[in-house]
Design a protein around this motif. Structure first.
Motif, mmCIF file in Angstrom:
data_model
loop_
_atom_site.group_PDB
_atom_site.id
_atom_site.type_symbol
_atom_site.label_atom_id
_atom_site.label_comp_id
_atom_site.label_asym_id
_atom_site.label_seq_id
_atom_site.Cartn_x
_atom_site.Cartn_y
_atom_site.Cartn_z
ATOM 1 N N ALA A 1 -0.349 3.608 -0.778
ATOM 2 C CA ALA A 1 -0.618 3.429 0.501
ATOM 3 C C ALA A 1 -2.404 3.400 0.632
ATOM 4 O O ALA A 1 -2.907 2.456 1.407
ATOM 5 C CB ALA A 1 -0.378 4.780 1.222
ATOM 6 N N ALA A 2 -2.991 4.064 -0.355
ATOM 7 C CA ALA A 2 -4.484 3.808 -0.284
ATOM 8 C C ALA A 2 -4.968 2.341 -0.568
ATOM 9 O O ALA A 2 -5.885 1.831 -0.134
ATOM 10 C CB ALA A 2 -5.242 4.782 -1.157
ATOM 11 N N ARG A 3 -4.172 1.877 -1.245
ATOM 12 C CA ARG A 3 -4.462 0.442 -1.856
ATOM 13 C C ARG A 3 -4.146 -0.598 -0.633
ATOM 14 O O ARG A 3 -4.158 -1.830 -0.860
ATOM 15 C CB ARG A 3 -3.928 0.056 -3.066
ATOM 16 N N GLY A 4 -3.482 -0.182 0.490
ATOM 17 C CA GLY A 4 -3.068 -0.725 1.351
ATOM 18 C C GLY A 4 -1.517 -1.534 1.052
ATOM 19 O O GLY A 4 -1.213 -2.656 1.387
ATOM 20 N N GLY A 5 -0.765 -0.691 0.297
ATOM 21 C CA GLY A 5 0.476 -1.260 -0.305
ATOM 22 C C GLY A 5 1.584 -1.806 1.025
ATOM 23 O O GLY A 5 2.474 -2.308 0.715
#
Length: 201
Positions: free
Chosen positions: A190-194
């Motif tokens: 999620a943090a990587r914008g997954g």
């Protein structure tokens, strides 16, 4: 033989243990020696990154293998789990490691030292693995999907397709059963914008 020289070749890491000279392997069967071993091994295992629970389990196991005495803060069940895992990892038949205190002589013990060291290393690797798993939190598909901003069915499909790492997935029950995903892996994705298009989620 002194305890430091005995342990210098048996454990996967050095330990700070009092210099006690032991006349024969049979003399290792002493609860005071067992306590010193368990504490020294657990202390160093924690310094090497094991959780307190599994560090003490490893210390108790090492002390029991060396002395025959199981001493420590109530982690006998965990120590037994490490013993079974090490037996499976080192022997196709799951044989137990020889106990040092029953060896007839130091020479006889030296003949088995490599096997014992290999077995103790396998137990240590299992203690480290379990330490790493101890802090892991698992999310339901609904929780993971909410964190990623996707529909739960979309996430299930991606798990089936292998997009989500297998190490981050657990299945409980038969058929559809319950699917759990590792929180740390979900949050990292999620943090990587997954959840954005083109990134797999």
């Amino acid at each position: 033989m002194s305890l430091p020289s005995l342990f210098s070749s048996l454990l996967p890491f050095p330990i700070d243990i009092p210099t006690v000279d032991v006349a024969s392997p049979a003399d290792l069967s002493d609860p005071a020696i067992a306590e010193a071993i368990a504490e020294a091994v657990a202390r160093e295992a924690m310094a090497q990154g094991a959780s307190p629970r599994w560090a003490w389990a490893y210390g108790v196991l090492v002390a029991e293998v060396v002395t025959g005495w199981a001493v420590g803060p109530g982690v006998e069940r965990e120590a037994a789990e490490l013993e079974r895992a090490a037996a499976r990892l080192t022997s196709p038949t799951g044989l137990e490691v020889p106990r040092l205190y029953v060896a007839p002589s130091w020479e006889a013990l030296q003949a088995q030292a490599e096997d014992i060291a290999h077995w103790l290393e396998a137990a240590w690797l299992e203690a480290r693995r379990r330490s790493q798993e101890e802090g892991v939190r698992w999310l339901t598909v609904r929780e993971a999907a909410a964190a990623l901003g996707v529909h739960p069915e979309h996430l299930r499909r991606l798990v089936r397709e292998g997009v989500f790492p297998a190490a981050g997935v657990r299945r409980i029950g038969q058929g559809r059963g319950m699917l759990l995903l590792r929180e740390d892996m979900v949050l990292a994705r999620a943090a990587r914008g997954g959840h954005r298009p083109g990134l797999g989620l």
